[in-house]
Design a protein around this motif. Structure first.
Motif, PDB file in Angstrom:
ATOM      1  N   TRP A 610      -8.376  -0.484  -9.791  1.00 57.27           N
ATOM      2  CA  TRP A 610      -7.793  -1.765  -9.358  1.00 57.27           C
ATOM      3  C   TRP A 610      -7.041  -1.592  -8.047  1.00 57.27           C
ATOM      4  N   ILE A 614      -7.669  -3.525  -4.482  1.00 55.48           N
ATOM      5  CA  ILE A 614      -6.631  -4.283  -3.772  1.00 55.48           C
ATOM      6  C   ILE A 614      -6.507  -3.799  -2.328  1.00 55.48           C
ATOM      7  N   GLN A 615      -6.560  -2.492  -2.136  1.00 57.05           N
ATOM      8  CA  GLN A 615      -6.364  -1.928  -0.808  1.00 57.05           C
ATOM      9  C   GLN A 615      -7.525  -2.222   0.141  1.00 57.05           C
ATOM     10  N   TYR A 619      -6.775  -9.990   1.676  1.00 57.95           N
ATOM     11  CA  TYR A 619      -5.544 -10.263   0.939  1.00 57.95           C
ATOM     12  C   TYR A 619      -5.548 -11.634   0.279  1.00 57.95           C
ATOM     13  N   ASN A 624      -8.082 -10.486  -5.235  1.00 58.06           N
ATOM     14  CA  ASN A 624      -6.853  -9.755  -4.956  1.00 58.06           C
ATOM     15  C   ASN A 624      -5.707 -10.267  -5.818  1.00 58.06           C
ATOM     16  N   LEU A 627      -6.132  -9.105  -9.471  1.00 58.11           N
ATOM     17  CA  LEU A 627      -5.879  -7.680  -9.630  1.00 58.11           C
ATOM     18  C   LEU A 627      -4.381  -7.376  -9.529  1.00 58.11           C
ATOM     19  N   GLN A 628      -3.694  -8.035  -8.596  1.00 57.07           N
ATOM     20  CA  GLN A 628      -2.243  -7.849  -8.490  1.00 57.07           C
ATOM     21  C   GLN A 628      -1.557  -8.230  -9.802  1.00 57.07           C
ATOM     22  N   LEU A 654       1.495  -3.381  -2.178  1.00 58.39           N
ATOM     23  CA  LEU A 654       1.859  -4.799  -2.172  1.00 58.39           C
ATOM     24  C   LEU A 654       3.024  -5.069  -1.221  1.00 58.39           C
TER      25      LEU A 654
END
Length: 718
Positions: A610, A614-615, A619, A624, A627-628, A654
């Protein structure tokens, strides 16, 4: 052309004599002949054994296992290992039933020169062919048959498979009454389970898939003996694939550009070669490599519907009636301890550590030699399961694994089982590596290698030596101690391990060797091409061996290799970097798809996937955001564990991407405070990560002086 018209054209008198197809025939066709498909066979086998051991089985356990274990050979192999050859007698039920319209159609196709690969144990197709032609079909089913085919392909560059039935999982040789001979072909396949497809099988199937269009009938693409998906995926071909799923509750509609499937839940899904979301398709599609298969073939058409109705129309006959028996008999006895061993083995396949621990703890107190052996075998497998997370494994779990391994090893000494003793030793050394006790692990490996070289021959000695070479190679490659950092010796050991695992024709060992060679290149400034080549081969071989956990690790390793190339590539343009980040994202996405299919994947591995997604994704996307949310929910668990390091990296990501000093930063500081309370348990790597995160955050202009002072104080404590 509709699917009905296409199937008709293949068996018509004026069909193309040069353009032949291969049909993949699965177990789902059996239901039309009153025989069990995979799900029915597994359910009956497990329930037959469970009724003898009600203290460790409950209905929810059985349902849960059956939902996860959809491969017949997986369950059959487990039962055979525990109950012996008597369990194979249950396969005799496949000698009954009557050929149905699908078998009749394929008999005509065989007579027209097409090829059929069957994954079932029945002889219905052979009987249908004999009725249609008056002669016996040509069969490829034994190891010798596949060896002959492979040699012909190597010598001539091709082999003639016209009018041939290939029995991927073997046959019941009814001409023999002696069980050893009657089931010898099936036993040969079962013995190879876990090592992947043998090389001769791979060469045969790859040649067929390269040279013929493929039509899949009643097969879900998931079988540990015959792993269809990776073979299709890694066999370069311009030939077409048509996949027919049997589902009597749906209908299908074909258009020029895509196939529409209506699900059981009345949701319409559009499948194209450019946009395919497996999570929107019903759970009957078990293969999580389907997207790669779609993208690797020039034409891929997927149909779902009433298979018997379709084939009956093709043959111009009224749909035949059929029946399905709900329960099938298994003619073998089940003692209490064997029932425990069977339950433990199945739960081990699904990665359920808690269930396996409970079964070992409640093992019947019997002095029977076989009961003692099976309990020790269960402890050994439980220990392997406990340490499968590698260096990220929690200390408590490592301690538990060490205890049960020492106990199992002591028992094997009394049982005079040299092979199992050494297997326990290998796993104990892996625990030392997980604890980063590298010097101690090297000493243990030297001692074991010396012992193995002096040992008399026993089954498995080569595998244990290969494990020694791999582990020593990794330690020499990655240990920063000057005495152990012998890169050239590391490379020699890893190449030796690869050579022997290739000689053994063990796909999973070969895959692990390629994985470690890639890791060696990463730590030795090897070329990216060399790293990528080893990892691609590692992924291919692990899929042929049906090991999803290993494949996930290799996807992540390849993603990290590309990220390392980006960080060191000063001459890369922004477009180049963007393309490479998209590639990294796709690798993490593949790992996520695989992990979603695994009910009990290690949580650290899932968090890392995950985090990688995200990386590397935009954004402001819904992906995204979702997943956050998932990862931030995971941050709140108590205590400092290896999971916290991954959570820390997430929050660092984040904070840096949102330029925020709010909730995420406060959560990160809480995690670091928890880490400092037990800093004596933190390894050098974790401390370095925390210091790096503090340094980068402290440089932010948006932080208050109070927050910066707290962060710097934390850094000083490390």
């Amino acid at each position: 052309m509709t699917i009905e018209a296409h199937l008709k054209s293949l068996v018509s008198e004026d069909s193309d004599a040069e353009d032949k197809c291969v049909f993949i025939l699965g177990h789902d066709v059996n239901v039309y002949s009153g025989l069990p498909n995979c799900a029915q066979f597994n359910a009956s086998l497990v329930k037959s054994i469970a009724q003898h051991n009600p203290d460790i089985w409950c209905e929810s356990d059985i349902d849960d296992l059956l939902a996860k274990l959809k491969c017949q050979t997986q369950v059959m192999h487990t039962a055979w290992n525990i109950f012996g050859d008597s369990v194979l007698e249950s396969l005799d039920q496949y000698l009954g039933g009557q050929p149905n319209a699908v078998h009749e159609y394929l008999a005509i196709a065989l007579a027209n020169g097409h090829t059929v690969i069957s994954t079932s144990y029945d002889n219905l197709l052979e009987r249908a062919f004999e009725v249609f032609t008056g002669s016996q079909p040509y069969l490829i089913h034994s190891d010798t048959d596949f060896e002959t085919s492979a040699k012909e392909i190597e010598k001539n560059g091709f082999a003639n498979f016209e009018s041939t039935i290939i029995k991927a999982n073997g046959v019941i040789e009814t001409e023999h009454s002696d069980p050893d001979k009657k089931y010898s072909c099936i036993k040969s396949r079962l013995k190879k389970l876990g090592n992947g497809l043998p090389g001769n099988y791979i060469k045969t199937f790859e040649h067929i898939f390269k040279t013929r269009d493929i039509i899949v009938i009643g097969y879900n693409g998931y079988d540990d003996q015959f792993t269809l998906d990776p073979l299709l995926k890694y066999t370069p071909s311009e030939r077409h694939v048509t996949w027919l799923f049997n589902n009597v509750t749906t209908y299908q509609k074909e258009t020029e550009d895509f196939v529409l499937i209506e699900e059981r839940h009345q949701k319409l899904v559009q499948l194209t070669r450019h946009e395919f979301n497996l999570f929107n398709v019903h759970r009957g599609l078990e293969s999580f490599f389907m997207l790669d298969l779609l993208l690797s073939r020039p034409s891929f058409k997927l149909f779902e519907g009433h298979l018997m109705s379709l084939i009956s129309k093709v043959l111009g006959k009224t749909e035949a009636s059929f029946y399905v028996s709900n329960h099938f008999q298994f003619p073998f006895s089940c003692t209490t301890f064997k029932g425990h061993a069977f339950a433990h083995a199945l739960h081990s396949l699904t990665g359920n550590v808690e269930k396996c621990s409970h079964i070992v703890e409640t093992w019947p107190d019997e002095a029977d030699h076989e009961s003692v052996r099976l309990r020790s075998d269960s402890k050994l497998e439980l220990a392997k399961l406990c340490i499968s997370g590698g260096v990220e494994t929690e200390p408590e779990r490592l301690n538990f694994a060490e205890t049960i391994l020492e106990d199992a090893k002591s028992t094997y000494v009394h049982l005079n089982s040299r092979s199992k003793q050494n297997e326990c030793t290998v796993e104990l050394i892996k625990i030392q590596i997980c604890r980063r006790e590298n010097k101690k692990a090297l000493q243990s490996l030297d001692k074991l290698e010396e012992f193995l070289e002096r040992s008399p021959h026993y089954n498995g000695i080569k595998k244990h030596l290969i494990q020694v070479f791999i582990q020593k190679g990794l330690l020499f490659s990655m240990n920063e101690d000057g005495k152990a950092n012998k890169k050239s010796k590391s490379l020699t050991l890893l190449k030796t391990a690869l050579y022997y695992s290739t000689r053994l024709d063990d796909q999973l060992l070969q895959s692990f060797c390629h994985q470690t060679l890639a890791a060696h290149s990463l730590t030795s400034d090897g070329s990216f091409e060399e790293i990528e080549l080893n990892l691609r081969e590692a992924i291919r071989l692990s899929q042929l061996g049906a090991d999803e956990q290993m494949t996930i690790k290799q996807y992540k390793l390849m993603a990290r290799a590309i990220l390392q190339q980006i960080s060191s590539g000063s001459e890369l343009t922004e477009d180049d970097q963007e393309d490479m980040l998209e590639k990294v994202h796709s690798l993490y996405k593949k790992a996520e798809n695989l992990s979603a299919a695994m009910m009990d994947i290690d949580k650290n591995s899932r968090y890392e996937i995950w985090l990688g997604l995200i990386q590397t994704c935009s954004y402001d996307t819904s992906e995204n955001t979702q997943l956050q949310k998932l990862l931030l929910e995971a941050v709140d668990e108590e205590g400092w564990t290896s999971t916290k390091l991954i959570q820390l990296r997430l929050l660092d990501t984040l904070v840096s991407r949102t330029n925020s000093n709010g909730t995420n930063l406060l959560r990160m500081m809480d995690i670091m405070k928890t880490a400092l309370k037990s800093k004596e348990n933190l390894d050098t790597r974790t401390k370095a990560v925390i210091r790096d995160i503090i340094s980068r955050i402290s440089r932010s202009n948006t932080l208050s002086s109070d927050v910066k002072d707290k962060l710097l104080s934390m850094k000083e404590q490390l």
